[in-house]
Each structure stands twice: as structure tokens, then as C-alpha cells.
Write an enzyme that holds these catalytic residues in place. Structure first.
Site, PDB file in Angstrom:
ATOM      1  N   HIS A  22      -5.260  -9.238   8.952  1.00 41.99           N
ATOM      2  CA  HIS A  22      -3.980  -8.632   8.758  1.00 41.99           C
ATOM      3  C   HIS A  22      -2.992  -9.440   8.997  1.00 41.99           C
ATOM      4  O   HIS A  22      -2.664  -9.941  10.394  1.00 41.99           O
ATOM      5  CB  HIS A  22      -4.233  -7.305   9.287  1.00 41.99           C
TER       6      HIS A  22
ATOM      7  N   ARG B  52       0.944  -1.091  -0.019  1.00 39.35           N
ATOM      8  CA  ARG B  52       0.073  -0.098  -0.038  1.00 39.35           C
ATOM      9  C   ARG B  52       0.907   1.222  -0.042  1.00 39.35           C
ATOM     10  O   ARG B  52       1.690   1.467   1.032  1.00 39.35           O
ATOM     11  CB  ARG B  52      -1.068   0.005   1.394  1.00 39.35           C
TER      12      ARG B  52
ATOM     13  N   ASP C 164      -3.730  -8.514   3.547  1.00 41.82           N
ATOM     14  CA  ASP C 164      -4.893  -8.593   4.378  1.00 41.82           C
ATOM     15  C   ASP C 164      -5.606  -9.635   3.394  1.00 41.82           C
ATOM     16  O   ASP C 164      -5.882  -9.496   2.048  1.00 41.82           O
ATOM     17  CB  ASP C 164      -5.802  -7.170   4.020  1.00 41.82           C
TER      18      ASP C 164
ATOM     19  N   GLU D 285      -7.498  -6.775  14.051  1.00 42.14           N
ATOM     20  CA  GLU D 285      -7.770  -7.225  12.495  1.00 42.14           C
ATOM     21  C   GLU D 285      -7.364  -8.756  12.291  1.00 42.14           C
ATOM     22  O   GLU D 285      -6.512  -9.029  11.988  1.00 42.14           O
ATOM     23  CB  GLU D 285      -7.322  -6.309  11.540  1.00 42.14           C
TER      24      GLU D 285
END
Length: 242
Positions: free
Chosen positions: A218, A105, A157, A215
């Protein structure tokens, strides 16, 4: 998405205060047009792993395509991609597949998230992604950060699917559901979902990935080659010199 270190900056937003974590001693993002050596496209390493790159389109918590996602491609460091391929092979033997939602990202995407958070609430995506956590608390509660491990290129993810292109497995919440129910060990999801989370986490940890508390989707590869560098090249095969 994890919180950065504990130094804090305060920015005024619409008459209130938005608290953002600073990156401490970590340097600025590496702004380049191309990826450094060692980045690969996941589809070239593990073509059987399905991809649904959420930030390359509008189906994400911002409601729009996120800056830096020029193509819907999972890019990762080579070691992380090969470790993910091994995890996928192990899961295949248990009757599961993998579906990735995000990989590398760029920093410009993280900046886009923070700009979105600073905007007034319009309610368009709240019901699906953060119904119980106000958007101004998403940093404080550990769901968004000024720097993301994803920008180092070894974090992914993802979720389980049925084998041979089956539907995603019920994990108790969806991807990017910013809520305590998304914590990996949350008691507030059905037992079948908790069991599925354990299957995913076990396969990922066996190949050197570390989970995060907030999460279930993740995982960051522990042996990442760029542990202190946050890159900003676009998500595109062109960035790999293709």
C-alpha cells in the site's frame, strides 16, 4: 487500508459490539457519476504496468465482486499515475515489473467491506486472507477503515513481478493478507521477501509515494490533489467520460 482518526462509534452487530472509526471533521463522500478533472486510466499512462483488479471479481477477502467496481480498471489522479509510471521505469532497469491490485476505490466499496465485516464468519476466505486476525478486529488492527485513502484517488496497492510479464515476486505474504507478517518490516518473513519489499518501497518512495506500516503493498502519493475528498463514482472508463 488505513484507520481513520480516533473518534469512535459503536454499532451493535449480532449481539456484540463492532467498533468503527469516525471520520472526524472530514466531510461526506463526494457522490458523483463522473470523476473530477485530473483522473486518468493507468493503462493510458503506463500500459506496461499489469493489472489484476481484485475487487472487480471474487478473488478477494469478501469472496465476491465489490460494489462500485464496474470494470477491472485502475483509475488514479494524473500525478499519481505518472509517478507510478516513473517508478515502473526505474524498476524495469533493475529487472522488475509492477502488478497493481487496486487503485481508486469508491466509498461504496469501503461500505461493502464494513458490511462484510459485520456479517457472521463463514470461513470461506479466512485461510487465505486473515487466518490469525478475527474479522471483527480488522478495523481495530488497522486493516479496514470507515474511510480509505484509496477513495481520494492517489493511493495504489501493488507488487513486484519479474520483468517482461514474469510471475509475481515472493513478498512473504499475498496481497490483502491481514496479519502482522504483512507489516513492511516484519521479521517473520524470509530475508529474500524482506529485500523485495525494500526494493518496492524504495522505488515508490523515490517518486513521492508514502508506505503504511501494516501493508507492504500500500502506497499513497504525498502530493495528492484531493487530500480531503472521498469520492464515490464507479470504477469504470465511463466515469472518465470515455
Amino acid at each position: 487500508m488505513r484507520r481513520s482518526p480516533a473518534l469512535l462509534a459503536v454499532a451493535a452487530v449480532a449481539g456484540s459490539a463492532l467498533v468503527l472509526p469516525l471520520s472526524g471533521s472530514q466531510g461526506p463522500p463526494a457522490v458523483t457519476d463522473t470523476a473530477p478533472a485530473g483522473f486518468v486510466a493507468l493503462r493510458e499512462v503506463a500500459p506496461a504496468i499489469r493489472q489484476e483488479m481484485r475487487y472487480a471479481g471474487p478473488h478477494n477477502f469478501t469472496g465476491e465482486r465489490v460494489d462500485g467496481y464496474e470494470q477491472a480498471e485502475c483509475l488514479l489522479t494524473s500525478d499519481a499515475a505518472h509517478a507510478l509510471e516513473r517508478a515502473a521505469r526505474a524498476l524495469e532497469g533493475q529487472g522488475y515489473g509492477l502488478l497493481v491490485y487496486d487503485c481508486y476505490r469508491p466509498q461504496r466499496a469501503v461500505d461493502h467491506f464494513l458490511r462484510w465485516m459485520a456479517q457472521p464468519e463463514d470461513g470461506r476466505t479466512r485461510a487465505e486472507f486473515y487466518p490469525r486476525v478475527p474479522k471483527e478486529r480488522l478495523v481495530e488492527d488497522g486493516y479496514l477503515a470507515e474511510k480509505s485513502g484509496h477513495s481520494r484517488g492517489s493511493t495504489v496497492d501493488l507488487t513486484l513481478t519479474g520483468a517482461d510479464g514474469g510471475d509475481p515476486v515472493d513478498m512473504g505474504t499475498g496481497f490483502d493478507f491481514f496479519d502482522p507478517r504483512s507489516h513492511g518490516d516484519s521479521p517473520d518473513v524470509p530475508g529474500e521477501a524482506r529485500a523485495a519489499r525494500r526494493v518496492l518501497a524504495s522505488a515508490m518512495e523515490a517518486e513521492g509515494f508514502a508506505p503504511v506500516e501494516t501493508e507492504w503493498w500500500h502506497f499513497g502519493h504525498r502530493a495528492e490533489p484531493y487530500p480531503e475528498t472521498f469520492f464515490d463514482f464507479p470504477v469504470s472508463l465511463d466515469s472518465l467520460g470515455r
